[in-house]
Design an enzyme around this catalytic site. Structure first.
Site, PDB file in Angstrom:
ATOM      1  N   ARG A  40       0.849  -1.194   0.000  1.00 40.59           N
ATOM      2  CA  ARG A  40       0.000   0.000   0.000  1.00 40.59           C
ATOM      3  C   ARG A  40       0.880   1.237   0.000  1.00 40.59           C
ATOM      4  O   ARG A  40       1.747   1.413   0.861  1.00 40.59           O
ATOM      5  CB  ARG A  40      -0.903   0.000   1.234  1.00 40.59           C
ATOM      6  CG  ARG A  40      -1.684   1.298   1.449  1.00 40.59           C
ATOM      7  CD  ARG A  40      -2.581   1.163   2.665  1.00 40.59           C
ATOM      8  NE  ARG A  40      -3.207   2.411   3.031  1.00 40.59           N
ATOM      9  CZ  ARG A  40      -2.975   3.081   4.158  1.00 40.59           C
ATOM     10  NH1 ARG A  40      -2.077   2.608   5.030  1.00 40.59           N
ATOM     11  NH2 ARG A  40      -3.600   4.201   4.417  1.00 40.59           N
ATOM     12  N   ARG A  81      -8.577  18.171   8.283  1.00 42.29           N
ATOM     13  CA  ARG A  81      -7.647  18.204   9.411  1.00 42.29           C
ATOM     14  C   ARG A  81      -7.681  19.563  10.099  1.00 42.29           C
ATOM     15  O   ARG A  81      -8.004  20.587   9.480  1.00 42.29           O
ATOM     16  CB  ARG A  81      -6.216  17.886   8.934  1.00 42.29           C
ATOM     17  CG  ARG A  81      -6.081  16.489   8.354  1.00 42.29           C
ATOM     18  CD  ARG A  81      -4.644  16.153   7.997  1.00 42.29           C
ATOM     19  NE  ARG A  81      -4.536  14.817   7.438  1.00 42.29           N
ATOM     20  CZ  ARG A  81      -4.452  13.703   8.145  1.00 42.29           C
ATOM     21  NH1 ARG A  81      -4.425  13.787   9.473  1.00 42.29           N
ATOM     22  NH2 ARG A  81      -4.377  12.530   7.562  1.00 42.29           N
ATOM     23  N   LYS A 228     -13.008   2.145  -0.257  1.00 33.65           N
ATOM     24  CA  LYS A 228     -12.759   2.053   1.179  1.00 33.65           C
ATOM     25  C   LYS A 228     -14.046   2.411   1.928  1.00 33.65           C
ATOM     26  O   LYS A 228     -14.537   3.527   1.817  1.00 33.65           O
ATOM     27  CB  LYS A 228     -11.614   2.986   1.563  1.00 33.65           C
ATOM     28  CG  LYS A 228     -10.288   2.603   0.920  1.00 33.65           C
ATOM     29  CD  LYS A 228      -9.205   3.631   1.177  1.00 33.65           C
ATOM     30  CE  LYS A 228      -8.866   3.746   2.638  1.00 33.65           C
ATOM     31  NZ  LYS A 228      -7.807   4.764   2.871  1.00 33.65           N
ATOM     32  N   THR A 286      -6.678  -2.057   9.290  1.00 32.26           N
ATOM     33  CA  THR A 286      -6.523  -1.129  10.414  1.00 32.26           C
ATOM     34  C   THR A 286      -6.373  -1.825  11.770  1.00 32.26           C
ATOM     35  O   THR A 286      -7.244  -2.580  12.199  1.00 32.26           O
ATOM     36  CB  THR A 286      -7.683  -0.112  10.505  1.00 32.26           C
ATOM     37  OG1 THR A 286      -7.975   0.409   9.216  1.00 32.26           O
ATOM     38  CG2 THR A 286      -7.283   1.034  11.421  1.00 32.26           C
TER      39      THR A 286
END
Length: 490
Positions: A40, A81, A228, A286
């Site tokens: 990845r 963010r 995803k 994850t």
């Protein structure tokens, strides 16, 4: 030296995230040897020049080891963010009020916050929840106006610059692909990356948009799209998303922040089951062995998590920080491989052959279904060491993968792109060779030579072959059972 199970013996694929802990040539080589099938490339934390070197190194390693290894270009997506905060962070207390503004200035008061998405204040409404720092800090909107949104702290904690902001059930105006994503996509297409990860998918139109952009790029290479699933909107529209995507990732990081964490295990199982039913490869990701970022051994719960992902039906399991920034990247891959190896004998075989890798375009013919089912039945009854399948598009090999047979599957193809796609399919070892276009006898001879060279077969073993008498025509019409001879073949 770390101990690891020989890669060919495990069927569930391993995805490893590239980072400074493993991105040297030697580090990458160790991970491939330990069992990594797909790397990845995380565009949120890497530059193109570094990734170009990594891709070149891995391709050289794969050629030297005669083992196809694929890449997943993971686009950052519209991740919001926090802006800049004091160097030592900002401790927010319960019931304190903070106000999100479009942009902080030098004289802004300390209770003003901003983000990388100036339109945040437009999308927030009263009673919306704002989760920060991976959900460890929670605020709720109590007041809005044209240029700000005031929140009250419900769960206190420490905030730092550039930490992520999650907005469960808030309908954002952000596009699914940012300007940075488009630059990263262009790089991925230029470098013929096999899989493109689309972050924060909300609806099927996000996937259609990415596919249109790939088609419009003029690139001859057509990567597979990995949706995803990490937003509650994606969970709600799962069936529609599955109708568009090529591969699915259960991205439990942001998903566990966006939805009640108690729901995540059940959502994971539902997604995997749906993907299995539709023959869509699925990656579980994850914090699988998260403690191994610092420890040489995982927790018991983490080992069980990997095993349960295998039992659920995952085609692949993924490591993130464990290999990217952890202290023991090679040991972590080795441990994951060992857990997979111990768990796979418990995987239950399925009895009906699904339509294939791309259920919309490349469906298996009825002849292929019949011949392949017969071959699997024969291989299992006879205790064959290998089931070899010749494949042009990957359809037959991917369909066989879904049956979860205990017999290892060798997929012979003359197309490197097909081999890349199959790197994410459970139980399939792709091999690029022109031998797949030859006669059944030539195919048999190649499999024997390859199997002996890689320690997969020895004299007296049985191999079952699914092939065709005419490579130019679709479908398979040959099933062959042969014993591995002594000596060499000609």
């Amino acid at each position: 030296m770390d101990n690891y199970v020989e890669h060919a013996l495990t069927k569930t694929k391993i995805v490893a995230t590239v980072g400074p802990a493993c991105d040297s040539y030697e580090g990458l080589q160790r991970l491939v040897t330990a069992g990594v099938d797909l790397f990845r490339l995380n565009f949120a934390h890497a530059q193109h020049d570094v990734l170009s070197r990594v891709v070149a190194d891995v391709r050289r390693i794969a050629e030297e080891l005669d083992r196809p290894v694929a890449f997943l270009a993971d686009l950052s997506g519209p991740k919001i963010r926090l802006g800049e905060l004091p160097e030592d962070g900002l401790e927010v207390g319960k019931d304190q009020r903070y106000t999100f503004v479009r942009q902080r200035t030098a004289d802004s008061p300390p209770e003003h916050l901003d983000s990388t998405y100036p339109g945040l204040v437009d999308d927030l409404d009263v009673d919306d929840r704002v989760l920060l720092a991976d959900g460890t800090v929670v605020m709720r909107v109590v007041e809005t106006d044209a240029d700000s949104a005031t929140c009250i702290v419900e769960q206190p904690g420490l905030l730092r610059s550039r930490q992520g902001i999650n907005l469960p059930n808030v309908k954002l105006s952000l596009p699914s692909l940012t300007d940075k994503d488009l630059e990263d996509l262009a790089w991925a297409l230029e470098n013929e990356i096999g899989f493109i990860g689309l972050s924060f998918v909300r609806d099927p139109e996000d996937i259609r948009d990415l596919r249109r952009r790939i088609d419009a790029s003029g690139a001859t290479h057509r990567p597979s799209i990995v949706a995803k699933i990490e937003k509650p909107e994606a969970v709600e529209r799962l069936d529609d998303i599955l109708a568009e995507t090529d591969v699915v990732m259960v991205a439990r990081g942001d998903l566990g922040v966006e939805v009640d964490i108690a729901r995540v295990p059940a959502i994971q199982k539902r997604i995997i089951r749906k993907c299995n039913e539709l023959r869509i490869p699925v990656i579980t990701a994850t914090q699988m062995l998260d403690s191994m970022q610092h420890s040489e051994l995982p927790t018991r719960a983490e080992a069980s998590d990997v095993a349960n992902a295998v039992l659920d039906g995952s085609d692949a399991v993924m490591l993130s920080g464990e290999t990217a920034i952890g202290k023991h990247p090679n040991r972590t891959v080795a441990m994951m491989s060992r857990i997979i190896h111990e768990t796979e004998p418990l995987v239950v075989s399925r009895k009906e052959l699904p339509l294939g890798f791309d259920r919309q375009k490349n469906t298996a013919t009825e002849m292929t279904r019949s011949v392949t089912l017969g071959a699997i039945h024969a291989a299992e009854r006879l205790g064959a060491r290998l089931l070899a399948v010749t494949t042009r598009s990957g359809t037959t090999a991917a369909a066989v993968s879904e049956l979860r047979s205990p017999i290892p599957v060798l997929a012979l193809t003359d197309d490197p792109r097909t081999a890349q796609r199959l790197c994410v399919c459970w139980g399939v070892r792709p091999v690029v060779t022109d031998a797949c276009t030859g006669s059944p006898h030539e195919i048999h001879d190649f499999i024997v030579r390859w199997g002996k060279a890689h320690g997969s077969v020895e004299a007296g073993d049985l191999i079952v072959i699914v092939a065709t008498t005419d490579w130019s025509r679709p479908g398979k019409n040959v099933m062959l059972v042969e014993e591995v001879p002594n000596g060499t073949t000609t």
